[in-house]
Design an enzyme around this catalytic site. Structure first.
Site, PDB file in Angstrom:
ATOM      1  N   PRO A 109       0.685  -1.369  -0.302  1.00 56.81           N
ATOM      2  CA  PRO A 109      -0.200  -0.354  -0.044  1.00 56.81           C
ATOM      3  C   PRO A 109       0.371   1.111  -0.087  1.00 56.81           C
ATOM      4  CG  PRO A 109       0.233  -1.261   2.302  1.00 56.81           C
ATOM      5  CD  PRO A 109       1.394  -1.935   1.600  1.00 56.81           C
ATOM      6  N   GLU A 110       0.262   2.497  -0.364  1.00 51.41           N
ATOM      7  CA  GLU A 110       1.248   3.507  -1.598  1.00 51.41           C
ATOM      8  C   GLU A 110      -0.180   4.490  -0.489  1.00 51.41           C
ATOM      9  OE1 GLU A 110       1.889   4.951  -4.519  1.00 51.41           O
ATOM     10  OE2 GLU A 110       2.686   2.591  -5.053  1.00 51.41           O
ATOM     11  N   HIS A 118       0.200 -16.012   8.713  1.00 45.48           N
ATOM     12  CA  HIS A 118       0.895 -14.844   9.303  1.00 45.48           C
ATOM     13  C   HIS A 118       0.557 -13.985   9.377  1.00 45.48           C
ATOM     14  CE1 HIS A 118       3.142 -16.946   5.980  1.00 45.48           C
ATOM     15  NE2 HIS A 118       1.902 -16.709   5.109  1.00 45.48           N
ATOM     16  N   ARG A 143       4.834 -11.632   3.781  1.00 50.26           N
ATOM     17  CA  ARG A 143       5.493 -11.192   3.466  1.00 50.26           C
ATOM     18  C   ARG A 143       6.738 -10.588   4.949  1.00 50.26           C
ATOM     19  NH1 ARG A 143       7.150  -9.056  -1.902  1.00 50.26           N
ATOM     20  NH2 ARG A 143       8.923  -9.307  -1.713  1.00 50.26           N
ATOM     21  N   ARG A 193      20.038  18.072  -6.560  1.00 51.06           N
ATOM     22  CA  ARG A 193      19.904  16.535  -6.346  1.00 51.06           C
ATOM     23  C   ARG A 193      19.977  15.359  -7.032  1.00 51.06           C
ATOM     24  NH1 ARG A 193      18.668  14.712  -0.327  1.00 51.06           N
ATOM     25  NH2 ARG A 193      19.069  12.610  -1.972  1.00 51.06           N
TER      26      ARG A 193
END
Length: 274
Positions: free
Chosen positions: A2-3, A102, A121, A155
DNA sequence: ATACCGACCTGTCAGC
DNA sequence: TGCTGACAGGTCGGTA
């Protein structure tokens, strides 16, 4: 997985379901990877606490907690901070429903329901804090155009790598980086310090628009993302670059290319993006 | 200081 | 059918 838009959708859903609830007891699994605070400290902080609210900061879900008696003194305020990593989920479930494989934490609520953290994960992270948490970087939805440009102006790294750098701007991940760069007409490999003022301004607008539209659509469900109510997001239907390699650009019909930038699969239109 | 790259995990899918 | 390898929405730490 998810973002920002997915985490925002999940946090809002969790807020609706558990704000005001008291956590009665906590079970923490024995896998160490998800735990940024010790199991004992997480349990101690959560047990007996009231959930004041749930919100998003960057890609983190923040549960604002209050311990102690309702009105008296001696109340302490803490935060339970959850990062979902790639595959993390935070589920609100009835206690008699099957516990998924999990599952790493179960918080039993006064209403009888359970809050379950599931993460195959184990890239997700659980943490408690006792002082304010503002996230690692700037908020993409509220940052000014000027501050946004300042993050990148000097940058040398590829602009996409910097969009993914959470200590600069937090919340943008692989999908929304590609989608934002597509809308701004900027190639992912462009060195940030070569972007013109105009391009930075376009990128600022693009990031905010993409994120806002994605939130309105409930996020992107690419493989298995679902929100706190088990609903899939719909923004994947509006992707213009991500996951469209080999397909015609929706603007100019050129084939969308897929390359690797900053170690991540990266999609762009070689004609529209300069 | 900055940028790159492998490592951390499991699941899934394509190819043989 | 079953194996192998590549890949996945994220981040961290070591190295150059």
């Amino acid at each position: 997985m998810p973002e920002l838009p997915e985490v925002e959708t999940i946090a809002n859903g969790l807020h609706k379901r558990v704000a005001g609830e008291r956590i009665e007891s906590v079970w923490v699994g024995n896998k160490p990877e998800p735990l940024k605070s010790s199991a004992a400290e997480i349990a101690r902080t959560l047990e007996g606490a009231r959930v004041d609210g749930v919100r998003r900061v960057g890609k983190h879900i923040v549960f604002d907690l209050q311990q102690g008696n309702r009105n008296g003194r001696g109340q302490t305020v803490s935060q339970w901070i959850v990062h979902l990593g790639m595959t993390g989920r935070m589920l609100v479930a009835a206690p008699d429903t099957e516990i998924p494989k999990h599952t790493h934490l179960i918080a039993r609520l006064a209403s009888g329901r359970e809050l379950r953290f599931v993460d195959p994960r184990r890239f997700g992270r659980l943490e408690v804090r006792h002082s304010g948490f503002n996230g690692p970087g700037a908020e993409p939805l509220t940052i000014s155009a000027e501050d946004f440009a300042h993050l990148f102006r000097k940058r040398a790294a590829p602009i996409k790598a910097l969009l993914l750098n959470q200590s600069l701007l937090h919340g943008v991940g692989n999908i929304y980086a590609d989608e934002s760069l597509f809308r701004a007409g900027v190639r992912p490999r462009r060195r940030a310090n070569t972007l013109t003022r105009t391009e930075l301004a376009r990128l600022h607008v693009a990031v905010r628009e993409v994120l806002k539209e994605a939130i309105a659509a409930g996020g992107s469900s690419v493989s298995d993302y679902v929100d706190a109510d088990g609903e899939e997001g719909l923004f994947q239907l509006q992707h213009r670059a991500y996951g469209r390699e080999g397909q015609p650009c929706l603007v100019c019909k050129t084939k969308i290319k897929k390359i690797v930038v900053a170690g991540r699969g990266t999609h762009y239109c070689p004609r529209c993006q300069k």
